[in-house]
Design a protein around this motif. Sequence first.
Motif, mmCIF file in Angstrom:
data_model
loop_
_atom_site.group_PDB
_atom_site.id
_atom_site.type_symbol
_atom_site.label_atom_id
_atom_site.label_comp_id
_atom_site.label_asym_id
_atom_site.label_seq_id
_atom_site.Cartn_x
_atom_site.Cartn_y
_atom_site.Cartn_z
ATOM 1 N N ARG A 44 7.680 3.387 10.079
ATOM 2 C CA ARG A 44 7.703 2.234 10.984
ATOM 3 C C ARG A 44 7.524 2.667 12.432
ATOM 4 O O ARG A 44 6.839 2.005 13.206
ATOM 5 N N GLU A 45 8.137 3.780 12.797
ATOM 6 C CA GLU A 45 7.985 4.266 14.165
ATOM 7 C C GLU A 45 6.538 4.677 14.429
ATOM 8 O O GLU A 45 5.991 4.403 15.507
ATOM 9 N N MET A 46 5.908 5.310 13.462
ATOM 10 C CA MET A 46 4.507 5.708 13.628
ATOM 11 C C MET A 46 3.606 4.478 13.729
ATOM 12 O O MET A 46 2.678 4.442 14.539
ATOM 13 N N ALA A 47 3.881 3.465 12.930
ATOM 14 C CA ALA A 47 3.095 2.223 13.005
ATOM 15 C C ALA A 47 3.261 1.570 14.371
ATOM 16 O O ALA A 47 2.281 1.119 14.977
ATOM 17 N N ASP A 48 4.484 1.547 14.863
ATOM 18 C CA ASP A 48 4.754 0.937 16.171
ATOM 19 C C ASP A 48 4.090 1.701 17.308
ATOM 20 O O ASP A 48 3.773 1.122 18.347
ATOM 21 N N PRO A 98 -1.397 4.488 12.488
ATOM 22 C CA PRO A 98 -1.360 3.870 11.165
ATOM 23 C C PRO A 98 -1.594 4.845 10.010
ATOM 24 O O PRO A 98 -1.042 4.652 8.922
ATOM 25 N N THR A 99 -2.385 5.870 10.226
ATOM 26 C CA THR A 99 -2.647 6.820 9.147
ATOM 27 C C THR A 99 -1.384 7.589 8.800
ATOM 28 O O THR A 99 -1.015 7.710 7.620
ATOM 29 N N LEU A 100 -0.710 8.092 9.796
ATOM 30 C CA LEU A 100 0.539 8.805 9.562
ATOM 31 C C LEU A 100 1.596 7.861 8.994
ATOM 32 O O LEU A 100 2.362 8.232 8.095
ATOM 33 N N ALA A 101 1.621 6.626 9.485
ATOM 34 C CA ALA A 101 2.561 5.642 8.967
ATOM 35 C C ALA A 101 2.346 5.425 7.473
ATOM 36 O O ALA A 101 3.305 5.379 6.691
ATOM 37 N N ARG A 102 1.094 5.296 7.063
ATOM 38 C CA ARG A 102 0.779 5.085 5.647
ATOM 39 C C ARG A 102 1.219 6.273 4.795
ATOM 40 O O ARG A 102 1.807 6.101 3.729
ATOM 41 N N LEU A 103 0.965 7.484 5.265
ATOM 42 C CA LEU A 103 1.372 8.662 4.508
ATOM 43 C C LEU A 103 2.893 8.752 4.362
ATOM 44 O O LEU A 103 3.409 9.066 3.286
ATOM 45 N N GLU A 112 3.941 -3.150 2.592
ATOM 46 C CA GLU A 112 4.232 -3.284 4.020
ATOM 47 C C GLU A 112 3.230 -2.500 4.866
ATOM 48 O O GLU A 112 2.905 -2.893 5.984
ATOM 49 N N PHE A 113 2.736 -1.402 4.325
ATOM 50 C CA PHE A 113 1.808 -0.531 5.051
ATOM 51 C C PHE A 113 0.463 -0.604 4.346
ATOM 52 O O PHE A 113 0.194 0.120 3.394
ATOM 53 N N ASN A 145 -5.736 1.926 2.087
ATOM 54 C CA ASN A 145 -5.864 2.752 0.890
ATOM 55 C C ASN A 145 -5.063 4.036 1.065
ATOM 56 O O ASN A 145 -4.847 4.500 2.170
ATOM 57 N N SER A 146 -4.700 4.599 -0.062
ATOM 58 C CA SER A 146 -4.027 5.876 -0.026
ATOM 59 C C SER A 146 -4.947 6.926 0.593
ATOM 60 O O SER A 146 -6.154 6.936 0.353
ATOM 61 N N LEU A 147 -4.370 7.787 1.379
ATOM 62 C CA LEU A 147 -5.129 8.851 2.021
ATOM 63 C C LEU A 147 -4.852 10.207 1.376
ATOM 64 O O LEU A 147 -5.359 11.219 1.827
#
Length: 61
Positions: free
Chosen positions: A17-21, A25-30, A51-52, A55-57
Amino acid sequence: MGLFNFNRPSDFLDAAREMADSGRPTLARLLAEEAADRTTDPTAAARIRDEFTGNSLRQGD
């Protein structure tokens, strides 16, 4: 970025959530995928992945 101890799924989710904020977004998804993988409840894991979006990375997914 805050200091995180990555011992529980919620730790990964908080970091995601902190990475998304912060516009990562890529790090948030991982991080969210890792949180979901460590969650024993399949419904909760699906909710985390939903929530995120994206596609899977990960390699092999």
